[in-house]
Design a protein around this motif. Structure first.
Motif, PDB file in Angstrom:
ATOM      1  N   GLY A 199       8.552 -19.620  -7.428  1.00  0.00           N
ATOM      2  CA  GLY A 199       9.614 -19.480  -8.411  1.00  0.00           C
ATOM      3  C   GLY A 199       9.110 -19.527  -9.843  1.00  0.00           C
ATOM      4  O   GLY A 199       9.807 -19.098 -10.749  1.00  0.00           O
ATOM      5  N   ASP A 200       7.897 -20.063 -10.050  1.00  0.00           N
ATOM      6  CA  ASP A 200       7.353 -20.148 -11.401  1.00  0.00           C
ATOM      7  C   ASP A 200       6.617 -18.883 -11.832  1.00  0.00           C
ATOM      8  O   ASP A 200       6.234 -18.752 -12.980  1.00  0.00           O
ATOM      9  N   LEU A 201       6.392 -17.963 -10.892  1.00  0.00           N
ATOM     10  CA  LEU A 201       5.676 -16.749 -11.238  1.00  0.00           C
ATOM     11  C   LEU A 201       6.544 -15.870 -12.140  1.00  0.00           C
ATOM     12  O   LEU A 201       7.755 -15.806 -11.965  1.00  0.00           O
ATOM     13  N   PRO A 202       5.939 -15.208 -13.097  1.00  0.00           N
ATOM     14  CA  PRO A 202       6.722 -14.335 -13.958  1.00  0.00           C
ATOM     15  C   PRO A 202       7.295 -13.165 -13.156  1.00  0.00           C
ATOM     16  O   PRO A 202       6.645 -12.658 -12.239  1.00  0.00           O
ATOM     17  N   GLN A 203       8.502 -12.797 -13.467  1.00  0.00           N
ATOM     18  CA  GLN A 203       9.151 -11.686 -12.785  1.00  0.00           C
ATOM     19  C   GLN A 203       8.781 -10.379 -13.481  1.00  0.00           C
ATOM     20  O   GLN A 203       8.750 -10.313 -14.698  1.00  0.00           O
ATOM     21  N   PRO A 204       8.484  -9.343 -12.713  1.00  0.00           N
ATOM     22  CA  PRO A 204       8.157  -8.063 -13.339  1.00  0.00           C
ATOM     23  C   PRO A 204       9.366  -7.510 -14.093  1.00  0.00           C
ATOM     24  O   PRO A 204      10.518  -7.801 -13.753  1.00  0.00           O
ATOM     25  N   GLY A 234      12.309  -5.298 -15.158  1.00  0.00           N
ATOM     26  CA  GLY A 234      13.205  -4.491 -14.344  1.00  0.00           C
ATOM     27  C   GLY A 234      13.389  -5.030 -12.939  1.00  0.00           C
ATOM     28  O   GLY A 234      13.891  -4.344 -12.068  1.00  0.00           O
ATOM     29  N   SER A 235      12.985  -6.275 -12.706  1.00  0.00           N
ATOM     30  CA  SER A 235      13.093  -6.870 -11.386  1.00  0.00           C
ATOM     31  C   SER A 235      14.553  -7.069 -10.997  1.00  0.00           C
ATOM     32  O   SER A 235      15.405  -7.381 -11.818  1.00  0.00           O
ATOM     33  N   THR A 236      14.843  -6.883  -9.726  1.00  0.00           N
ATOM     34  CA  THR A 236      16.198  -7.097  -9.215  1.00  0.00           C
ATOM     35  C   THR A 236      16.308  -8.429  -8.479  1.00  0.00           C
ATOM     36  O   THR A 236      17.272  -8.663  -7.766  1.00  0.00           O
ATOM     37  N   ILE A 237      15.290  -9.284  -8.643  1.00  0.00           N
ATOM     38  CA  ILE A 237      15.297 -10.590  -7.987  1.00  0.00           C
ATOM     39  C   ILE A 237      16.415 -11.444  -8.587  1.00  0.00           C
ATOM     40  O   ILE A 237      16.578 -11.527  -9.795  1.00  0.00           O
ATOM     41  N   GLN A 238      17.194 -12.078  -7.697  1.00  0.00           N
ATOM     42  CA  GLN A 238      18.275 -12.954  -8.137  1.00  0.00           C
ATOM     43  C   GLN A 238      18.239 -14.230  -7.318  1.00  0.00           C
ATOM     44  O   GLN A 238      17.906 -14.212  -6.139  1.00  0.00           O
ATOM     45  N   TRP A 239      18.576 -15.343  -7.944  1.00  0.00           N
ATOM     46  CA  TRP A 239      18.684 -16.612  -7.243  1.00  0.00           C
ATOM     47  C   TRP A 239      19.968 -16.602  -6.433  1.00  0.00           C
ATOM     48  O   TRP A 239      21.019 -16.220  -6.925  1.00  0.00           O
ATOM     49  N   VAL A 240      19.894 -17.044  -5.174  1.00  0.00           N
ATOM     50  CA  VAL A 240      21.091 -17.188  -4.355  1.00  0.00           C
ATOM     51  C   VAL A 240      21.847 -18.432  -4.825  1.00  0.00           C
ATOM     52  O   VAL A 240      23.062 -18.435  -4.942  1.00  0.00           O
ATOM     53  N   ASP A 241      21.090 -19.494  -5.081  1.00  0.00           N
ATOM     54  CA  ASP A 241      21.635 -20.727  -5.633  1.00  0.00           C
ATOM     55  C   ASP A 241      21.008 -20.918  -7.006  1.00  0.00           C
ATOM     56  O   ASP A 241      20.070 -20.220  -7.371  1.00  0.00           O
ATOM     57  N   GLU A 242      21.499 -21.898  -7.740  1.00  0.00           N
ATOM     58  CA  GLU A 242      20.913 -22.171  -9.047  1.00  0.00           C
ATOM     59  C   GLU A 242      19.479 -22.657  -8.879  1.00  0.00           C
ATOM     60  O   GLU A 242      19.117 -23.292  -7.888  1.00  0.00           O
ATOM     61  N   GLU A 243      18.650 -22.370  -9.847  1.00  0.00           N
ATOM     62  CA  GLU A 243      17.234 -22.713  -9.780  1.00  0.00           C
ATOM     63  C   GLU A 243      17.039 -24.208  -9.528  1.00  0.00           C
ATOM     64  O   GLU A 243      16.183 -24.609  -8.731  1.00  0.00           O
TER      65      GLU A 243
END
Length: 40
Positions: A2-7, A9-18
């Motif tokens: 979870g700490d890795l930077p997101q590319p 235009g990423s479509t990654i979303q948290w299902v729950d809050e971080e």
């Protein structure tokens, strides 16, 4: 992971809050550590 930077235009979303996800991971790691210590 979870700490890795997101590319960009990423479509990654948290299902729950971080915060919730981090608490769950911490609980899993702690439980595993305690279990392994008990197995020695």
């Amino acid at each position: 992971m979870g700490d890795l930077p997101q590319p960009d235009g990423s479509t990654i979303q948290w299902v729950d809050e971080e915060h919730t996800v981090r608490e769950r991971w911490r609980a899993l790691v702690t439980a595993r550590r305690d279990h392994l210590r008990g197995a020695q």
